[in-house]
Design an enzyme around this catalytic site. Structure first.
Site, PDB file in Angstrom:
ATOM      1  N   SER A  96       0.860  -1.185   0.000  1.00 49.54           N
ATOM      2  CA  SER A  96       0.000   0.000   0.000  1.00 49.54           C
ATOM      3  C   SER A  96       0.895   1.233   0.000  1.00 49.54           C
ATOM      4  O   SER A  96       2.049   1.155   0.455  1.00 49.54           O
ATOM      5  CB  SER A  96      -0.870   0.007   1.267  1.00 49.54           C
ATOM      6  N   TYR A 114      -2.571  -0.794  10.383  1.00 54.73           N
ATOM      7  CA  TYR A 114      -2.488  -1.018   8.930  1.00 54.73           C
ATOM      8  C   TYR A 114      -1.155  -0.497   8.375  1.00 54.73           C
ATOM      9  O   TYR A 114      -0.454  -1.198   7.638  1.00 54.73           O
ATOM     10  CB  TYR A 114      -3.672  -0.317   8.245  1.00 54.73           C
TER      11      TYR A 114
HETATM   12  P1  NAD Z   1     -11.072  -6.272  -0.337  1.00 51.08           P
HETATM   13  O1  NAD Z   1     -11.619  -6.121   1.027  1.00 51.08           O
HETATM   14  O2  NAD Z   1     -11.989  -6.373  -1.482  1.00 51.08           O
HETATM   15  O3  NAD Z   1     -10.070  -7.497  -0.426  1.00 51.08           O
HETATM   16  C1  NAD Z   1      -9.377  -8.027   0.640  1.00 51.08           C
HETATM   17  C2  NAD Z   1      -9.410  -9.521   0.522  1.00 51.08           C
HETATM   18  O4  NAD Z   1      -8.641 -10.106   1.571  1.00 51.08           O
HETATM   19  C3  NAD Z   1     -10.844 -10.063   0.635  1.00 51.08           C
HETATM   20  O5  NAD Z   1     -11.080 -10.954  -0.436  1.00 51.08           O
HETATM   21  C4  NAD Z   1     -10.819 -10.812   1.959  1.00 51.08           C
HETATM   22  O6  NAD Z   1     -11.653 -11.940   1.983  1.00 51.08           O
HETATM   23  C5  NAD Z   1      -9.368 -11.206   2.044  1.00 51.08           C
HETATM   24  N1  NAD Z   1      -8.974 -11.539   3.411  1.00 51.08           N
HETATM   25  C6  NAD Z   1      -9.145 -10.805   4.529  1.00 51.08           C
HETATM   26  N2  NAD Z   1      -8.697 -11.487   5.602  1.00 51.08           N
HETATM   27  C7  NAD Z   1      -8.228 -12.672   5.131  1.00 51.08           C
HETATM   28  C8  NAD Z   1      -7.644 -13.799   5.730  1.00 51.08           C
HETATM   29  N3  NAD Z   1      -7.429 -13.860   7.060  1.00 51.08           N
HETATM   30  N4  NAD Z   1      -7.294 -14.848   4.954  1.00 51.08           N
HETATM   31  C9  NAD Z   1      -7.488 -14.811   3.614  1.00 51.08           C
HETATM   32  N5  NAD Z   1      -8.031 -13.754   2.996  1.00 51.08           N
HETATM   33  C10 NAD Z   1      -8.409 -12.708   3.741  1.00 51.08           C
HETATM   34  O7  NAD Z   1     -10.082  -5.019  -0.525  1.00 51.08           O
HETATM   35  P2  NAD Z   1      -8.991  -4.712  -1.636  1.00 51.08           P
HETATM   36  O8  NAD Z   1      -8.941  -3.248  -1.727  1.00 51.08           O
HETATM   37  O9  NAD Z   1      -9.221  -5.498  -2.855  1.00 51.08           O
HETATM   38  O10 NAD Z   1      -7.647  -5.173  -0.893  1.00 51.08           O
HETATM   39  C11 NAD Z   1      -6.724  -6.074  -1.462  1.00 51.08           C
HETATM   40  C12 NAD Z   1      -5.326  -5.695  -0.984  1.00 51.08           C
HETATM   41  O11 NAD Z   1      -4.960  -4.426  -1.519  1.00 51.08           O
HETATM   42  C13 NAD Z   1      -5.188  -5.585   0.532  1.00 51.08           C
HETATM   43  O12 NAD Z   1      -3.943  -6.140   0.938  1.00 51.08           O
HETATM   44  C14 NAD Z   1      -5.186  -4.089   0.767  1.00 51.08           C
HETATM   45  O13 NAD Z   1      -4.505  -3.728   1.941  1.00 51.08           O
HETATM   46  C15 NAD Z   1      -4.473  -3.618  -0.487  1.00 51.08           C
HETATM   47  N6  NAD Z   1      -4.698  -2.209  -0.797  1.00 51.08           N
HETATM   48  C16 NAD Z   1      -5.927  -1.765  -1.211  1.00 51.08           C
HETATM   49  C17 NAD Z   1      -6.079  -0.428  -1.503  1.00 51.08           C
HETATM   50  C18 NAD Z   1      -7.376   0.146  -1.974  1.00 51.08           C
HETATM   51  O14 NAD Z   1      -7.466   1.378  -2.114  1.00 51.08           O
HETATM   52  N7  NAD Z   1      -8.400  -0.651  -2.235  1.00 51.08           N
HETATM   53  C19 NAD Z   1      -5.018   0.459  -1.346  1.00 51.08           C
HETATM   54  C20 NAD Z   1      -3.799  -0.027  -0.924  1.00 51.08           C
HETATM   55  C21 NAD Z   1      -3.641  -1.374  -0.657  1.00 51.08           C
END
Ligand code: NAD
Length: 266
Positions: A152, A165
């Site tokens: 991130s 986080y």
């Molecule tokens: P999201 O909530 O759609 O996806 C997160 C996924 O992680 C979900 O499918 C959830 O089921 C899974 N998850 C959570 N806990 C888990 C566990 N214990 N075991 C297995 N799976 C688990 O959100 P997203 O935005 O798609 O996030 C995906 C990644 O991208 C994350 O690591 C998040 O930190 C990172 N990220 C997202 C953004 C953003 O703006 N969306 C920005 C920076 C980083």
């Protein structure tokens, strides 16, 4: 240029929604067989796997909590049972438990660190063990294996009210760099992607309406990201087009990490 991941097998954690689902679909479109990990929501992961198969690809849905050693072992065993090898790990699972420091509980802290950092460690370790024990695929990649950690912008940008986080993603940065230093000589490439604000379930309250407008002030490029922005970059980073890229974080953030507040200030 057409990117092909034919003859390669990918595992995407947290693939039932958001960035992970788009990444799984994009890797499959590029020709990889894909194991789509879900935590609690089997149905969307299974639906995505079914669609990939209906379109002529190969995919399975695999349940696991990435913070559990036993679950991770089972997830890797199921992936190997289905496809026989592993070439690409996208360690994408992540969550937030937001609270100001006065109110953050130990459970808030542990839950986020366990999924976002320990989960990345467990999956990367299992992938490296598998890459090391298997032969390089003759028609596959130049690398013995590739790991892409989903980090991130908050591996670099401090985030008040989200110390768990930010600490987890800061940890992912040095986990990734230290692994790259340790295993590159085996032909394993380890890198990270650092998304900025991408519209997904993790941040839906912050990307829409007034909150979305406010968020745009932090994005010089002037738009909130789509999951495809991250998925396209992941396909490139998993392919031989990036074969000389090792130990690097690719920021996909519309410029969020270049401190836009300083444009007219400081
Ligand atoms: P999201 O909530 O759609 O996806 C997160 C996924 O992680 C979900 O499918 C959830 O089921 C899974 N998850 C959570 N806990 C888990 C566990 N214990 N075991 C297995 N799976 C688990 O959100 P997203 O935005 O798609 O996030 C995906 C990644 O991208 C994350 O690591 C998040 O930190 C990172 N990220 C997202 C953004 C953003 O703006 N969306 C920005 C920076 C980083």
């Amino acid at each position: 240029m057409q990117i092909s991941l034919q003859h390669q097998v990918a595992l995407v954690t947290g693939g039932s929604s958001g960035i992970g689902a788009a990444v799984a679909a994009a890797l499959a479109k590029a020709g990889a067989a894909v194991a789509i990990n879900y935590h609690s929501q089997r149905e969307p992961a299974q639906k995505l796997a079914d669609k990939i198969v209906a379109d002529g690809g190969k995919a399975i849905a695999v349940g696991a909590d990435v913070g559990s050693q036993a679950d991770v072992d089972r997830m890797f065993a199921q992936t190997l049972d289905a496809f026989g090898r592993l070439d690409i790990l996208v360690a994408n699972s992540g969550l937030q438990r937001d609270a100001g420091i006065d109110d953050m509980t130990l459970d808030d802290w542990n839950t986020v660190i366990n999924t976002n950092l320990t989960g990345q460690f467990l999956c990367a370790q299992a992938a490296i063990r598998q890459f090391t024990r298997q032969d390089i695929q003759p028609n596959g990649s130049r690398a013995r294996g590739k790991i892409i950690h989903m980090s991130s912008v908050h591996q670099r940008v401090p985030w008040a009210g989200h110390v768990n986080y930010a600490a987890s993603k800061g940890g992912v940065d040095l986990l990734m760099q230290s692994l790259a230093q340790e295993v590159s000589e085996r032909g394993i490439r380890v890198n990270s992607i650092a998304p900025g604000a991408i519209a997904t379930p993790i941040n839906q309250e912050n990307t829409k309406g007034e909150a979305g407008e406010k968020l745009l002030e932090l994005i010089p490029y002037g738009r909130i990201g789509d999951v495809e922005d991250v998925a396209n970059a992941t396909v490139w980073l998993a392919s031989d087009l990036s074969d000389y890229v090792v130990g690097t974080t690719l920021f996909i953030d519309g410029g969020m990490s270049v401190y836009p507040e300083f444009r007219d200030n400081g």
